[in-house]
Design a protein around this motif. Structure first.
Motif, PDB file in Angstrom:
ATOM      1  N   ARG A  34      -0.617   8.287  -2.034  1.00  0.00           N
ATOM      2  CA  ARG A  34       0.684   7.768  -2.482  1.00  0.00           C
ATOM      3  C   ARG A  34       0.493   6.677  -3.545  1.00  0.00           C
ATOM      4  NH1 ARG A  34       3.019   7.110   3.673  1.00  0.00           N
ATOM      5  NH2 ARG A  34       3.307   9.343   4.106  1.00  0.00           N
ATOM      6  N   ILE A  35      -0.484   5.784  -3.282  1.00  0.00           N
ATOM      7  CA  ILE A  35      -0.740   4.710  -4.253  1.00  0.00           C
ATOM      8  C   ILE A  35      -1.184   5.303  -5.591  1.00  0.00           C
ATOM      9  CG2 ILE A  35      -2.230   2.736  -4.769  1.00  0.00           C
ATOM     10  CD1 ILE A  35      -2.361   2.205  -1.738  1.00  0.00           C
ATOM     11  N   LYS A  36      -2.074   6.296  -5.534  1.00  0.00           N
ATOM     12  CA  LYS A  36      -2.570   6.918  -6.768  1.00  0.00           C
ATOM     13  C   LYS A  36      -1.430   7.536  -7.563  1.00  0.00           C
ATOM     14  CE  LYS A  36      -5.861  10.364  -8.501  1.00  0.00           C
ATOM     15  NZ  LYS A  36      -6.882  11.377  -8.138  1.00  0.00           N
ATOM     16  N   LEU A  37      -0.517   8.214  -6.874  1.00  0.00           N
ATOM     17  CA  LEU A  37       0.625   8.830  -7.557  1.00  0.00           C
ATOM     18  C   LEU A  37       1.534   7.779  -8.174  1.00  0.00           C
ATOM     19  CD1 LEU A  37       2.594  11.131  -8.265  1.00  0.00           C
ATOM     20  CD2 LEU A  37       3.530  10.903  -5.937  1.00  0.00           C
ATOM     21  N   LEU A  38       1.906   6.795  -7.387  1.00  0.00           N
ATOM     22  CA  LEU A  38       2.864   5.796  -7.867  1.00  0.00           C
ATOM     23  C   LEU A  38       2.269   4.933  -8.972  1.00  0.00           C
ATOM     24  CD1 LEU A  38       4.502   4.724  -4.474  1.00  0.00           C
ATOM     25  CD2 LEU A  38       5.384   6.331  -6.187  1.00  0.00           C
ATOM     26  N   ARG A  39       0.958   4.641  -8.887  1.00  0.00           N
ATOM     27  CA  ARG A  39       0.333   3.877  -9.965  1.00  0.00           C
ATOM     28  C   ARG A  39       0.226   4.706 -11.232  1.00  0.00           C
ATOM     29  NH1 ARG A  39       0.512  -0.809 -11.016  1.00  0.00           N
ATOM     30  NH2 ARG A  39      -1.628  -1.158 -11.713  1.00  0.00           N
ATOM     31  N   ALA A  40       0.017   6.026 -11.061  1.00  0.00           N
ATOM     32  CA  ALA A  40      -0.010   6.905 -12.233  1.00  0.00           C
ATOM     33  C   ALA A  40       1.341   6.931 -12.925  1.00  0.00           C
ATOM     34  CB  ALA A  40      -0.418   8.314 -11.815  1.00  0.00           C
ATOM     35  N   LEU A  41       2.418   6.733 -12.152  1.00  0.00           N
ATOM     36  CA  LEU A  41       3.761   6.653 -12.731  1.00  0.00           C
ATOM     37  C   LEU A  41       4.061   5.263 -13.288  1.00  0.00           C
ATOM     38  CD1 LEU A  41       5.781   8.664 -10.043  1.00  0.00           C
ATOM     39  CD2 LEU A  41       4.974   9.467 -12.281  1.00  0.00           C
ATOM     40  N   GLY A  42       3.136   4.343 -13.063  1.00  0.00           N
ATOM     41  CA  GLY A  42       3.294   3.002 -13.638  1.00  0.00           C
ATOM     42  C   GLY A  42       4.003   2.008 -12.748  1.00  0.00           C
ATOM     43  N   LEU A  43       4.255   2.334 -11.474  1.00  0.00           N
ATOM     44  CA  LEU A  43       4.941   1.382 -10.599  1.00  0.00           C
ATOM     45  C   LEU A  43       4.056   0.156 -10.361  1.00  0.00           C
ATOM     46  CD1 LEU A  43       6.757   3.921  -9.962  1.00  0.00           C
ATOM     47  CD2 LEU A  43       7.070   2.881  -7.700  1.00  0.00           C
ATOM     48  N   PRO A  44       4.603  -1.042 -10.403  1.00  0.00           N
ATOM     49  CA  PRO A  44       3.823  -2.266 -10.166  1.00  0.00           C
ATOM     50  C   PRO A  44       3.312  -2.329  -8.723  1.00  0.00           C
ATOM     51  CG  PRO A  44       5.932  -2.771 -11.204  1.00  0.00           C
ATOM     52  CD  PRO A  44       6.007  -1.351 -10.761  1.00  0.00           C
ATOM     53  N   LEU A  45       2.209  -3.018  -8.527  1.00  0.00           N
ATOM     54  CA  LEU A  45       1.676  -3.189  -7.179  1.00  0.00           C
ATOM     55  C   LEU A  45       2.667  -3.894  -6.262  1.00  0.00           C
ATOM     56  CD1 LEU A  45      -2.040  -4.231  -7.824  1.00  0.00           C
ATOM     57  CD2 LEU A  45      -1.239  -2.131  -6.759  1.00  0.00           C
ATOM     58  N   GLU A  46       3.446  -4.825  -6.821  1.00  0.00           N
ATOM     59  CA  GLU A  46       4.415  -5.547  -6.003  1.00  0.00           C
ATOM     60  C   GLU A  46       5.451  -4.599  -5.425  1.00  0.00           C
ATOM     61  OE1 GLU A  46       3.422  -6.402  -8.970  1.00  0.00           O
ATOM     62  OE2 GLU A  46       2.260  -8.213  -8.492  1.00  0.00           O
ATOM     63  N   ASP A  47       5.870  -3.583  -6.225  1.00  0.00           N
ATOM     64  CA  ASP A  47       6.838  -2.610  -5.721  1.00  0.00           C
ATOM     65  C   ASP A  47       6.218  -1.745  -4.628  1.00  0.00           C
ATOM     66  OD1 ASP A  47       8.579  -3.634  -7.506  1.00  0.00           O
ATOM     67  OD2 ASP A  47       8.788  -1.836  -8.746  1.00  0.00           O
ATOM     68  N   ILE A  48       4.951  -1.364  -4.791  1.00  0.00           N
ATOM     69  CA  ILE A  48       4.291  -0.534  -3.785  1.00  0.00           C
ATOM     70  C   ILE A  48       4.138  -1.315  -2.485  1.00  0.00           C
ATOM     71  CG2 ILE A  48       2.188   0.747  -3.232  1.00  0.00           C
ATOM     72  CD1 ILE A  48       1.842   1.309  -6.193  1.00  0.00           C
ATOM     73  N   LYS A  49       3.805  -2.599  -2.581  1.00  0.00           N
ATOM     74  CA  LYS A  49       3.716  -3.433  -1.378  1.00  0.00           C
ATOM     75  C   LYS A  49       5.068  -3.510  -0.683  1.00  0.00           C
ATOM     76  CE  LYS A  49      -0.014  -6.449  -3.050  1.00  0.00           C
ATOM     77  NZ  LYS A  49      -0.385  -7.831  -3.437  1.00  0.00           N
ATOM     78  N   ALA A  50       6.140  -3.677  -1.480  1.00  0.00           N
ATOM     79  CA  ALA A  50       7.484  -3.745  -0.903  1.00  0.00           C
ATOM     80  C   ALA A  50       7.868  -2.416  -0.257  1.00  0.00           C
ATOM     81  CB  ALA A  50       8.496  -4.123  -1.981  1.00  0.00           C
ATOM     82  N   LEU A  51       7.451  -1.295  -0.847  1.00  0.00           N
ATOM     83  CA  LEU A  51       7.709   0.015  -0.251  1.00  0.00           C
ATOM     84  C   LEU A  51       7.002   0.148   1.097  1.00  0.00           C
ATOM     85  CD1 LEU A  51       7.361   2.247  -3.438  1.00  0.00           C
ATOM     86  CD2 LEU A  51       9.450   1.963  -2.082  1.00  0.00           C
ATOM     87  N   GLN A  52       5.751  -0.281   1.155  1.00  0.00           N
ATOM     88  CA  GLN A  52       5.003  -0.205   2.409  1.00  0.00           C
ATOM     89  C   GLN A  52       5.623  -1.086   3.488  1.00  0.00           C
ATOM     90  OE1 GLN A  52       0.829  -0.918   2.276  1.00  0.00           O
ATOM     91  NE2 GLN A  52       0.344   1.048   1.314  1.00  0.00           N
ATOM     92  N   ALA A  53       6.148  -2.217   3.075  1.00  0.00           N
ATOM     93  CA  ALA A  53       6.740  -3.148   4.041  1.00  0.00           C
ATOM     94  C   ALA A  53       8.150  -2.758   4.431  1.00  0.00           C
ATOM     95  CB  ALA A  53       6.726  -4.567   3.469  1.00  0.00           C
ATOM     96  N   GLY A  54       8.705  -1.696   3.796  1.00  0.00           N
ATOM     97  CA  GLY A  54      10.065  -1.276   4.100  1.00  0.00           C
ATOM     98  C   GLY A  54      11.119  -2.157   3.486  1.00  0.00           C
ATOM     99  N   GLU A  55      10.712  -2.972   2.497  1.00  0.00           N
ATOM    100  CA  GLU A  55      11.660  -3.886   1.847  1.00  0.00           C
ATOM    101  C   GLU A  55      12.311  -3.261   0.616  1.00  0.00           C
ATOM    102  OE1 GLU A  55       9.142  -7.128   0.921  1.00  0.00           O
ATOM    103  OE2 GLU A  55       8.843  -7.766   3.019  1.00  0.00           O
ATOM    104  N   LEU A  56      11.873  -2.055   0.230  1.00  0.00           N
ATOM    105  CA  LEU A  56      12.375  -1.403  -0.978  1.00  0.00           C
ATOM    106  C   LEU A  56      12.431   0.104  -0.748  1.00  0.00           C
ATOM    107  CD1 LEU A  56      13.117  -1.713  -4.036  1.00  0.00           C
ATOM    108  CD2 LEU A  56      10.672  -1.398  -4.523  1.00  0.00           C
ATOM    109  N   ARG A  57      13.534   0.732  -1.194  1.00  0.00           N
ATOM    110  CA  ARG A  57      13.656   2.193  -1.090  1.00  0.00           C
ATOM    111  C   ARG A  57      12.954   2.836  -2.274  1.00  0.00           C
ATOM    112  NH1 ARG A  57      19.749   3.726  -0.632  1.00  0.00           N
ATOM    113  NH2 ARG A  57      18.767   5.798  -0.566  1.00  0.00           N
ATOM    114  N   LEU A  58      12.352   3.999  -2.046  1.00  0.00           N
ATOM    115  CA  LEU A  58      11.629   4.677  -3.110  1.00  0.00           C
ATOM    116  C   LEU A  58      12.554   5.051  -4.259  1.00  0.00           C
ATOM    117  CD1 LEU A  58       9.042   5.877  -4.207  1.00  0.00           C
ATOM    118  CD2 LEU A  58       9.505   7.963  -2.905  1.00  0.00           C
ATOM    119  N   SER A  59      13.765   5.472  -3.948  1.00  0.00           N
ATOM    120  CA  SER A  59      14.706   5.861  -5.019  1.00  0.00           C
ATOM    121  C   SER A  59      15.016   4.673  -5.922  1.00  0.00           C
ATOM    122  CB  SER A  59      15.999   6.416  -4.405  1.00  0.00           C
ATOM    123  OG  SER A  59      16.601   5.451  -3.537  1.00  0.00           O
ATOM    124  N   ASP A  60      15.160   3.481  -5.336  1.00  0.00           N
ATOM    125  CA  ASP A  60      15.440   2.295  -6.143  1.00  0.00           C
ATOM    126  C   ASP A  60      14.232   1.932  -7.002  1.00  0.00           C
ATOM    127  OD1 ASP A  60      17.955   2.098  -5.022  1.00  0.00           O
ATOM    128  OD2 ASP A  60      17.299   0.727  -3.424  1.00  0.00           O
TER     129      ASP A  60
END
Length: 473
Positions: free
Chosen positions: A48-74
């Motif tokens: 998942r990290i490899k895919l999202l980083r390939a799309l350019g998502l910041p690490l902070e957003d990925i951390k928030a996704l893992q913590a359930g603080e951010l929806r993937l669609s947002d």
């Protein structure tokens, strides 16, 4: 599975796996031999990290996704907007590059002002072109962490200064604005010697190290001693207001506001100031360091009030302890020379009574085993005794006893004060291996409020023998 298997399964460099682990995005178990054991869940997390980083998502957003603080669609919607804006900026840059090329622009005669105006016009359309952030030196925007790191560094310098004074001059600073100011300037003098050395060798200081802070030059290398000293000089003036009362607080506040607003502080111009992480555990480590420092200050205080010689005494070292007790406890009395005799005997009548003469018992190699005096008084209307000499002599010998130490010294002093009686009273007690005896014979006096007053019409006589002896081993 091990890291090699993970690399093969994901086609992901080991350095990247270690980086994501360090960032807290996965936490493999540890085997008994200390090696990491990655699970299938870790493998899926890395996919998942490899895919999202390939799309350019910041690490902070990925951390928030893992913590359930951010929806993937947002997160995807926000990334889509960033990519659209970046595409517009790249297209604008491509268009301006093409224009400059067609106009035959050359570097030596480049009219940069005219093209910058073109960039300003693009800004009106929502497209902003600016030098990349990497073109500027990183500077930490954590004013409280920076201030607390500096506070710890300076308090350590105060501690070193106090230790130097206690162990060499048997002296420490008292209270009062002027005394505090002198102490502060002397401590800054210590800091001007130490901090440039730390920055030029370690690249950090003890306080900065706890918070993961580092100071580097513009090229990423460690500062020279001269550069570090210049930085500290600017900090002392701009950040600390030369330690002038009132003005120092004002400069602290202004520096805090500037740092919090992201401004480069005067002493950091042309330098790189970075932070390793923002872990809250570093604050706990700082608090622990401060508690340890306060404990060391307390021990220094005990070191100061306890006589300096703590080994079997000779006559000269007994005198050294005796004189130190007089000074540290602010007692009135004459001092002893290194032969155990009073430094000044002339004019002692003005003190009320001449002091008793100490007699010393020693072994063949000069080790002191006992101190005593015999005191006889002539008829007088008033007697002020030899209580100071008794108490000071006891404390001087007590410090050298094996049972005495920093942690029980105050308790021993209290016990000595409770057990030692008035000069005209008989008493005997044992304390920390010392036997203390006072034998008194008098007539023609009556005790009143701690003094002996002569009885009218009676003949007066007074004799006192006081001794302190070390218990035989």
């Amino acid at each position: 599975m091990n890291v090699s298997q993970l690399e093969a399964a994901l086609d992901l460099p080991r350095a990247s796996i270690r980086f994501y682990e360090k960032e807290g995005l996965l936490s493999p178990e540890r085997l008994a031999n200390g090696y990491r054991d990655y699970s299938e869940a870790d493998l899926e997390t890395l996919r998942r990290i490899k895919l999202l980083r390939a799309l350019g998502l910041p690490l902070e957003d990925i951390k928030a996704l893992q913590a359930g603080e951010l929806r993937l669609s947002d997160a995807l919607r926000a990334q889509e907007e960033r990519l659209r804006r970046e595409a517009a900026e790249r297209e604008a840059a491509r268009t301006l590059c093409r224009t400059m090329e067609l106009e035959g622009a050359e570097y030596a005669a480049l009219d940069a002002g005219r093209y910058l105006e073109e960039l300003d016009k693009l800004g009106e359309t929502g497209v902003t072109l600016a030098p990349p952030a990497a073109d500027s030196l990183p500077v930490v925007r954590h004013p409280w962490r920076r201030y607390l790191a500096r506070l710890l560094d300076h308090s350590l310098c105060v501690l070193l200064l106090d230790a130097l004074l206690v162990f060499t001059l048997r002296f420490t600073f008292g209270e009062g604005l002027l005394i505090t100011l002198v102490q502060s300037y002397l401590a800054w003098g210590v800091q001007f010697l130490l901090e440039p050395h730390f920055l030029s060798t370690w690249g950090t200081t003890p306080g900065k190290w706890i918070f993961g802070l580092k100071v580097r030059n513009a090229h990423g290398g460690k500062l020279t001693f001269r550069e570090a000293a210049a930085r500290l000089s600017a900090l002392f003036g701009y950040g600390e207001g030369w330690c002038l009362p009132g003005y120092q607080l004002y400069r602290n506040y202004k520096s805090y506001r500037a740092c919090d607003d992201g401004e480069i502080l005067p002493w950091d111009e042309g330098l790189s100031y970075t932070i390793r992480d923002e872990s809250g555990l570093r604050g706990l480590a700082w608090a622990g360091a401060m508690v340890l420092e306060f404990g060391l200050i307390f021990l220094l205080g005990l070191q100061l009030i306890m006589p300096p010689v703590r080994r079997p005494l000779m006559i000269g070292t007994f005198a050294e302890n005796y004189n130190d007790v007089l000074r540290q406890y602010d007692l009135n009395g004459l001092t002893l020379d290194m032969t155990g005799n009073w430094v000044v005997l002339q004019g002692t009548a003005s003190l009320g009574n001449p002091p008793p003469i100490f007699h010393y018992e020693t072994t063949e190699d000069g080790i002191l085993t006992g101190v005593s005096f015999t005191y006889e008084r002539e008829p007088d209307y008033f007697w002020d005794g030899a209580e100071t000499e008794q108490t000071v002599a006891l404390l001087a010998m007590l410090a050298a006893q094996p049972e005495a130490g920093l942690f029980n010294w105050l308790s021993l002093v209290d016990q000595a004060g409770d057990q030692i009686g008035n000069s005209y009273e008989d008493y005997q007690f044992t304390l920390a291996g010392l036997t203390v005896t006072n034998e008194v014979a008098y007539s023609g006096y009556r005790p009143v409020g701690g003094f002996l007053l002569p009885e009218e019409g009676a003949e007066q006589s007074y004799s006192q023998h006081f001794s302190i002896s070390v218990a035989a081993e």
